[in-house]
Structures are given as structure tokens and as C-alpha cells.
Design a protein around this motif. Structure first.
Motif, PDB file in Angstrom:
ATOM      1  N   LEU A  17      10.984 -19.979  23.804  1.00  0.00           N
ATOM      2  CA  LEU A  17       9.424 -19.636  23.519  1.00  0.00           C
ATOM      3  C   LEU A  17       8.946 -20.455  22.337  1.00  0.00           C
ATOM      4  CD1 LEU A  17       9.523 -15.836  22.908  1.00  0.00           C
ATOM      5  CD2 LEU A  17       9.545 -17.075  25.226  1.00  0.00           C
ATOM      6  N   ASP A  18       7.683 -21.214  22.746  1.00  0.00           N
ATOM      7  CA  ASP A  18       7.065 -21.909  21.813  1.00  0.00           C
ATOM      8  C   ASP A  18       5.601 -21.414  21.865  1.00  0.00           C
ATOM      9  OD1 ASP A  18       5.486 -24.016  23.360  1.00  0.00           O
ATOM     10  OD2 ASP A  18       7.364 -24.504  24.038  1.00  0.00           O
ATOM     11  N   SER A  19       5.078 -21.763  20.911  1.00  0.00           N
ATOM     12  CA  SER A  19       3.601 -21.447  20.601  1.00  0.00           C
ATOM     13  C   SER A  19       2.602 -22.654  21.195  1.00  0.00           C
ATOM     14  CB  SER A  19       3.154 -21.248  19.156  1.00  0.00           C
ATOM     15  OG  SER A  19       3.420 -22.262  18.302  1.00  0.00           O
ATOM     16  N   LYS A  20       2.872 -23.740  21.666  1.00  0.00           N
ATOM     17  CA  LYS A  20       2.121 -24.610  22.246  1.00  0.00           C
ATOM     18  C   LYS A  20       0.851 -24.232  23.326  1.00  0.00           C
ATOM     19  CE  LYS A  20       5.328 -28.415  21.187  1.00  0.00           C
ATOM     20  NZ  LYS A  20       6.096 -29.387  21.757  1.00  0.00           N
ATOM     21  N   GLN A  21       1.278 -23.249  24.056  1.00  0.00           N
ATOM     22  CA  GLN A  21       0.432 -22.905  25.032  1.00  0.00           C
ATOM     23  C   GLN A  21      -0.515 -21.675  24.450  1.00  0.00           C
ATOM     24  OE1 GLN A  21       3.777 -22.350  25.436  1.00  0.00           O
ATOM     25  NE2 GLN A  21       4.076 -24.123  26.652  1.00  0.00           N
ATOM     26  N   VAL A  22      -0.265 -21.258  23.260  1.00  0.00           N
ATOM     27  CA  VAL A  22      -1.157 -20.309  22.535  1.00  0.00           C
ATOM     28  C   VAL A  22      -2.514 -20.485  22.160  1.00  0.00           C
ATOM     29  CG1 VAL A  22      -1.544 -18.549  20.742  1.00  0.00           C
ATOM     30  CG2 VAL A  22       0.989 -18.859  22.034  1.00  0.00           C
ATOM     31  N   THR A  23      -3.682 -20.225  22.733  1.00  0.00           N
ATOM     32  CA  THR A  23      -4.757 -20.726  22.272  1.00  0.00           C
ATOM     33  C   THR A  23      -5.560 -20.229  20.995  1.00  0.00           C
ATOM     34  OG1 THR A  23      -5.984 -19.122  23.632  1.00  0.00           O
ATOM     35  CG2 THR A  23      -5.545 -21.213  24.741  1.00  0.00           C
ATOM     36  N   GLU A  29       0.370 -14.381  17.274  1.00  0.00           N
ATOM     37  CA  GLU A  29       0.351 -13.581  18.660  1.00  0.00           C
ATOM     38  C   GLU A  29       0.630 -14.384  19.847  1.00  0.00           C
ATOM     39  OE1 GLU A  29      -1.153  -9.471  18.027  1.00  0.00           O
ATOM     40  OE2 GLU A  29      -2.904 -10.710  17.899  1.00  0.00           O
ATOM     41  N   ALA A  30       1.853 -14.075  20.580  1.00  0.00           N
ATOM     42  CA  ALA A  30       1.719 -14.861  21.772  1.00  0.00           C
ATOM     43  C   ALA A  30       2.453 -14.106  22.993  1.00  0.00           C
ATOM     44  CB  ALA A  30       2.991 -16.158  21.526  1.00  0.00           C
ATOM     45  N   SER A  31       1.862 -14.231  24.015  1.00  0.00           N
ATOM     46  CA  SER A  31       2.361 -13.422  25.409  1.00  0.00           C
ATOM     47  C   SER A  31       2.717 -14.462  26.532  1.00  0.00           C
ATOM     48  CB  SER A  31       1.105 -12.641  25.945  1.00  0.00           C
ATOM     49  OG  SER A  31       1.516 -11.855  26.789  1.00  0.00           O
ATOM     50  N   TYR A  32       3.741 -14.143  27.159  1.00  0.00           N
ATOM     51  CA  TYR A  32       4.524 -15.013  28.171  1.00  0.00           C
ATOM     52  C   TYR A  32       4.940 -14.028  29.299  1.00  0.00           C
ATOM     53  CZ  TYR A  32       5.174 -17.857  23.901  1.00  0.00           C
ATOM     54  OH  TYR A  32       5.005 -18.591  22.804  1.00  0.00           O
ATOM     55  N   ASN A 228       9.905  -9.267  32.268  1.00  0.00           N
ATOM     56  CA  ASN A 228       9.684 -10.411  32.686  1.00  0.00           C
ATOM     57  C   ASN A 228       8.436 -11.047  31.845  1.00  0.00           C
ATOM     58  OD1 ASN A 228       7.683  -8.878  33.960  1.00  0.00           O
ATOM     59  ND2 ASN A 228       7.124 -10.379  35.529  1.00  0.00           N
ATOM     60  N   VAL A 229       8.130 -10.035  31.399  1.00  0.00           N
ATOM     61  CA  VAL A 229       6.868 -10.069  30.108  1.00  0.00           C
ATOM     62  C   VAL A 229       7.292 -10.162  28.697  1.00  0.00           C
ATOM     63  CG1 VAL A 229       4.715  -9.062  28.990  1.00  0.00           C
ATOM     64  CG2 VAL A 229       5.086  -9.093  31.556  1.00  0.00           C
ATOM     65  N   VAL A 230       7.148 -11.139  27.970  1.00  0.00           N
ATOM     66  CA  VAL A 230       7.513 -10.967  26.605  1.00  0.00           C
ATOM     67  C   VAL A 230       6.292 -11.355  25.613  1.00  0.00           C
ATOM     68  CG1 VAL A 230       8.941 -12.297  24.720  1.00  0.00           C
ATOM     69  CG2 VAL A 230       9.790 -12.025  27.153  1.00  0.00           C
ATOM     70  N   PHE A 231       6.090 -10.336  24.583  1.00  0.00           N
ATOM     71  CA  PHE A 231       5.195 -10.411  23.820  1.00  0.00           C
ATOM     72  C   PHE A 231       5.781 -10.450  22.289  1.00  0.00           C
ATOM     73  CE2 PHE A 231       2.155  -8.458  20.710  1.00  0.00           C
ATOM     74  CZ  PHE A 231       0.976  -9.445  20.875  1.00  0.00           C
ATOM     75  N   VAL A 232       5.164 -11.432  21.533  1.00  0.00           N
ATOM     76  CA  VAL A 232       5.640 -11.939  20.107  1.00  0.00           C
ATOM     77  C   VAL A 232       4.392 -11.611  19.208  1.00  0.00           C
ATOM     78  CG1 VAL A 232       6.770 -13.330  18.559  1.00  0.00           C
ATOM     79  CG2 VAL A 232       7.565 -13.209  20.947  1.00  0.00           C
ATOM     80  N   SER A 233       4.669 -10.881  18.119  1.00  0.00           N
ATOM     81  CA  SER A 233       3.766 -11.131  16.989  1.00  0.00           C
ATOM     82  C   SER A 233       4.542 -11.182  15.793  1.00  0.00           C
ATOM     83  CB  SER A 233       2.740  -9.528  16.977  1.00  0.00           C
ATOM     84  OG  SER A 233       3.576  -8.719  16.819  1.00  0.00           O
TER      85      SER A 233
END
Length: 266
Positions: A17-23, A29-32, A228-233
Motif C-alpha cells: 500500500l502507498d498513499s499516492k492515490q489518496v486525495t 486515511e486511505a481506502s483500497y 478485498n477492501v483495505v482501510f488504513v487510518s
């Protein structure tokens, strides 16, 4: 596509995971959503671990959640806010300049004792509800009234001394939470929660820290049979979301699947 575990020994799975797609510019907080779903049969237990975590120490020690001092001046309540930033004790003291109805308050830092003092040209008080009190060493329990100076000082000049040492260290650990429930606990939750790992801060402001799970610690997930969903805070030790100020981080999560026939629940 769905991956179904059918073996008694199934290989581990890693998510990178990386945060480059997080707006969101805080990057806290990131959700994939992954296209392949992993479905875990009832005869398996799932373990999750943080393998590595590379992140910038880019947050400020003074933020919008810990930057206020609240004064009582002439019967009025006056709130003063230190602008968010990365401060040492001397810089914080220099930034405290309060003027209200002829009362002027400033701060003085004593590096020999690591204590802070507030000074004014008239009597004043400090309220315990200020979010900066603890960091500067002022009490967060009761209202404190100023003490008049003696000697040749102006007749109404007064001061308030801090009661504990100044502590501008800021965040000391990052707490990672995910959407996978674990048995891990901290002093905020006091029960099983979504905590994945606690990462101590070892670097300084502006540096990059790389954490590696050298002990191989992993947490058994609770009632996790599909993913299949990963949420990180990412929180600090005071349970506030960390503001990375648009700087990016990366991490690796690992899932281990252990064959362990589960007893039915009645």
C-alpha cells in the motif's frame, strides 16, 4: 475473481500500500478496493501483520488540536491560538503575545529549568481548558490566578509559573488502525479494536523513518472470512489523526492463513 483457500497450508498474502492515490492532503486515511477477493473458509484462522512502514516525519508538534491558551482578563475569557507549526520551547514563548483591553501577556522560557512563565502588566488568570497547557507545563486541572510582582515592578504586574517541565516533543508513536478487527488494545479503546500496530517515532522532523516488524508479531483477526477492501487510518498517541501535510507513506500488510478447525458457535 475470488481466491478460495482449499489447502491445509496456504501461502501468505501481502498487500503493498502507498498513499499516492489518496486525495486528502493529510494522508492520514486511505481506502483500497482490490479486484480479487480472498475468501477464507471457516476452518482457517487469519492473521494480519504490519511487515514494514516507511513514512515522513512531516507533521507539526503544534497543530489545530493543541494550540490554544485560554485567559481570564478583567472578567472576560480570551482565547489565544499559536499558529500551527514545528516549534521548540523558545519559539513557542516568542509567539505568545496577547493584548486585550490594555492587558498585555507574554511568555518567558527558562532553558536552565525547562520551565515556562507567563507575565502581564495587570492581573490575569489561565484556564485549564487550553489545549496547549500540558505541553507548556501549565495545569489542566484548575483555574490559576496570577501572582503580583513585588519590589520595584509596576504595581499591577503579575505572573504565572508553569508547574511541570515544558514538553514540546510532540507525537511519540503512530497507531495504525485497519478495517480488520484484532484483539489489540490501547489506553483509549481499553478493549479489542481495529489496532494493527503501534510504531514508535525514532527520527526528527523532516526525516524519513522506516519501520520493520523484526519480531514477526502478527494479530489474529476476529470474524474475518473475506477480504478485498483495505482501510488504513493513522493516529497519534492522543487518538488524533496525523496530518502528514501531503507527504506520502508506504507499507506492507501480510495475511497468514492457519488451518484450525473452528468449533461451531451455538
Amino acid at each position: 475473481m475470488t481466491l478460495v483457500l482449499t489447502q491445509s497450508h496456504y501461502p501468505s498474502l501481502q498487500y503493498y500500500l502507498d498513499s499516492k492515490q489518496v486525495t486528502d492532503t493529510t494522508k492520514s486515511e486511505a481506502s483500497y478496493l482490490f479486484l480479487e477477493r480472498v475468501r477464507v473458509p471457516a476452518v482457517y484462522s487469519t492473521y494480519v501483520s504490519l511487515v514494514d512502514f516507511s513514512f515522513p516525519i512531516s507533521w507539526y508538534n503544534i497543530t489545530a488540536v493543541n494550540n490554544t491558551l485560554i485567559f481570564g482578563i478583567g472578567g472576560n475569557v480570551v482565547t489565544f491560538s499559536v499558529p500551527p507549526g514545528n516549534y521548540d520551547a523558545t519559539a513557542i514563548a516568542s509567539s505568545i503575545r496577547v493584548s486585550y483591553n490594555g492587558t498585555h501577556i507574554c511568555a518567558e522560557y527558562d532553558a536552565m529549568t525547562n520551565m515556562m512563565r507567563l507575565m502581564a502588566n495587570t492581573a490575569f488568570s489561565i484556564y485549564p481548558t487550553g489545549t496547549l497547557n500540558t505541553m507548556l507545563g501549565f495545569t489542566s486541572a484548575v483555574v490559576v490566578n496570577s501572582t503580583l510582582y513585588g519590589g520595584s515592578a509596576p504595581p499591577n504586574a503579575s505572573y504565572i509559573n508553569g508547574v511541570t517541565s515544558v514538553d514540546v516533543g510532540g507525537t511519540r508513536r503512530l497507531v495504525l488502525r485497519t478495517n480488520f478487527r484484532t484483539p489489540n488494545m490501547d489506553t483509549h479503546s481499553l478493549t479489542s479494536s481495529s489496532i494493527l500496530a503501534s510504531v514508535p517515532i525514532e527520527g526528527t522532523f523532516g526525516s524519513i523513518q522506516v519501520y520493520k516488524n523484526v519480531t514477526g508479531f502478527r494479530s489474529k483477526t476476529i470474524d474475518q472470512d473475506s477480504m478485498n477492501v483495505v482501510f488504513v487510518s493513522i493516529y497519534d498517541e492522543d487518538d488524533n489523526l496525523v496530518d502528514f501535510r501531503n507527504c506520502n507513506w508506504s507499507m506492507t500488510l501480510q495475511f497468514d492463513f492457519v488451518y484450525s478447525q473452528r468449533e461451531p458457535i451455538y
